[in-house]
Design a protein around this motif. Structure first.
Motif, mmCIF file in Angstrom:
data_model
loop_
_atom_site.group_PDB
_atom_site.id
_atom_site.type_symbol
_atom_site.label_atom_id
_atom_site.label_comp_id
_atom_site.label_asym_id
_atom_site.label_seq_id
_atom_site.Cartn_x
_atom_site.Cartn_y
_atom_site.Cartn_z
ATOM 1 N N VAL A 1 10.270 9.070 -5.866
ATOM 2 C CA VAL A 1 10.918 8.989 -4.433
ATOM 3 C C VAL A 1 9.669 8.638 -3.286
ATOM 4 O O VAL A 1 10.155 8.010 -2.650
ATOM 5 C CB VAL A 1 11.290 10.688 -4.380
ATOM 6 N N TYR A 2 8.470 9.063 -3.848
ATOM 7 C CA TYR A 2 7.540 8.803 -2.841
ATOM 8 C C TYR A 2 7.263 7.068 -3.045
ATOM 9 O O TYR A 2 6.739 6.739 -1.862
ATOM 10 C CB TYR A 2 6.156 9.428 -2.979
ATOM 11 N N CYS A 3 7.528 6.452 -3.976
ATOM 12 C CA CYS A 3 7.209 5.017 -4.009
ATOM 13 C C CYS A 3 8.250 4.572 -3.285
ATOM 14 O O CYS A 3 7.852 3.344 -2.554
ATOM 15 C CB CYS A 3 7.284 4.537 -5.411
ATOM 16 N N ILE A 4 9.593 4.666 -3.298
ATOM 17 C CA ILE A 4 10.478 4.429 -2.624
ATOM 18 C C ILE A 4 10.225 4.451 -1.072
ATOM 19 O O ILE A 4 10.473 3.428 -0.214
ATOM 20 C CB ILE A 4 11.950 4.937 -2.911
ATOM 21 N N ILE A 5 9.846 5.671 -0.755
ATOM 22 C CA ILE A 5 9.800 6.124 0.760
ATOM 23 C C ILE A 5 8.362 5.259 1.464
ATOM 24 O O ILE A 5 8.524 4.415 2.312
ATOM 25 C CB ILE A 5 9.469 7.453 1.005
ATOM 26 N N THR B 1 0.719 -1.231 -0.019
ATOM 27 C CA THR B 1 -0.190 -0.043 -0.001
ATOM 28 C C THR B 1 0.855 1.275 0.235
ATOM 29 O O THR B 1 0.790 2.387 -0.821
ATOM 30 C CB THR B 1 -1.044 0.067 1.329
ATOM 31 N N GLY B 2 1.894 1.347 0.640
ATOM 32 C CA GLY B 2 2.980 2.240 0.941
ATOM 33 C C GLY B 2 3.573 2.684 -0.554
ATOM 34 O O GLY B 2 3.441 4.005 -0.833
ATOM 35 N N CYS B 3 3.991 1.519 -1.358
ATOM 36 C CA CYS B 3 4.441 1.709 -2.537
ATOM 37 C C CYS B 3 3.740 2.155 -3.427
ATOM 38 O O CYS B 3 3.673 3.149 -4.297
ATOM 39 C CB CYS B 3 5.081 0.379 -3.018
ATOM 40 N N VAL B 4 2.239 1.554 -3.555
ATOM 41 C CA VAL B 4 1.286 2.144 -4.558
ATOM 42 C C VAL B 4 0.913 3.539 -4.243
ATOM 43 O O VAL B 4 0.728 4.566 -5.140
ATOM 44 C CB VAL B 4 0.066 1.197 -4.532
ATOM 45 N N ALA B 5 0.508 3.742 -3.046
ATOM 46 C CA ALA B 5 0.084 5.173 -2.373
ATOM 47 C C ALA B 5 1.263 6.233 -2.880
ATOM 48 O O ALA B 5 0.993 7.418 -3.286
ATOM 49 C CB ALA B 5 -0.095 5.202 -1.094
ATOM 50 N N GLY B 6 2.505 5.823 -2.779
ATOM 51 C CA GLY B 6 3.559 6.755 -2.913
ATOM 52 C C GLY B 6 3.702 7.096 -4.390
ATOM 53 O O GLY B 6 3.509 8.309 -4.737
#
Length: 197
Positions: A88-92, A60-65
């Motif tokens: 960047v947001y995908c990695i974070i 979820t973090g990867c997709v949301a990022g």
């Protein structure tokens, strides 16, 4: 853990999308207009991605990022190469989602994750800018921006993380077949006098 709430996948997806949209609107209309020292503002979209990743995990973090970053790349006043924030947001989101398995919601870990995410996000965004030849991305600018960016993000994080935790908690539903007399495992141990040594 016995009797843990089972998350509603549809509710989680909807609330994740709403969180990202609200964060993006607040970032563009409020946060970017704040006259803060150093010309740096808190990154509400990044904080939302970190909070969603901590609540829901790495996928979820990867997709949301990725979705939040792509939206941040497109929404005006975007003046950079499309895809920088998405990467960047995908990695974070992925990294913070991995950290979610090692923490519980009441600890101070979310705020350390926010600080680490802000640091990683600012440095990664600048590094990608340097690779792409962005004249605004240099080590002197990054060295001046990073401490302020991390400070502002950490100051804003309790509000964003709390809001995301409250919003996602609403979309958890009780386990199927659970009756109203069932007791969570920790409470059962406390009531029966059994504790782990």
């Amino acid at each position: 853990m016995l009797n843990a709430p089972e998350a509603s996948p549809t509710g989680r997806r909807v609330i994740s999308a709403v969180v990202i949209v609200v964060a993006l609107v607040l970032q563009v209309s409020v946060a970017n207009r704040l006259p803060l020292p150093g010309g740096v503002t808190p990154d509400l979209v990044l904080l939302s991605v970190v909070a969603l990743a901590l609540v829901s995990g790495s996928l979820t973090g990867c997709v949301a990022g990725f979705c939040a970053g792509l939206a941040a790349d497109i929404v005006p006043p975007a003046d950079h190469t499309i895809g920088r924030y998405a990467l960047v947001y995908c990695i974070i989101g992925y990294v913070c989602g991995i950290a979610a398995a090692e923490m519980d919601r009441q600890s101070m870990v979310p705020f350390f994750a926010v600080a680490a995410g802000a640091l990683l996000g600012t440095v990664a965004y600048a590094a990608i800018g340097m690779l792409l030849g962005d004249p605004r991305a240099s080590w002197t600018i990054v060295a001046r921006m990073v401490p302020l960016q991390v400070l502002y993000d950490v100051i804003a994080s309790p509000f964003v993380v709390w809001a995301v935790l409250r919003a996602t908690r609403r979309y958890e539903r009780p386990e199927r077949g659970r009756d109203r007399f069932s007791v969570p495992a920790a409470r059962y141990r406390a009531m029966s006098g059994r504790t782990r040594l």
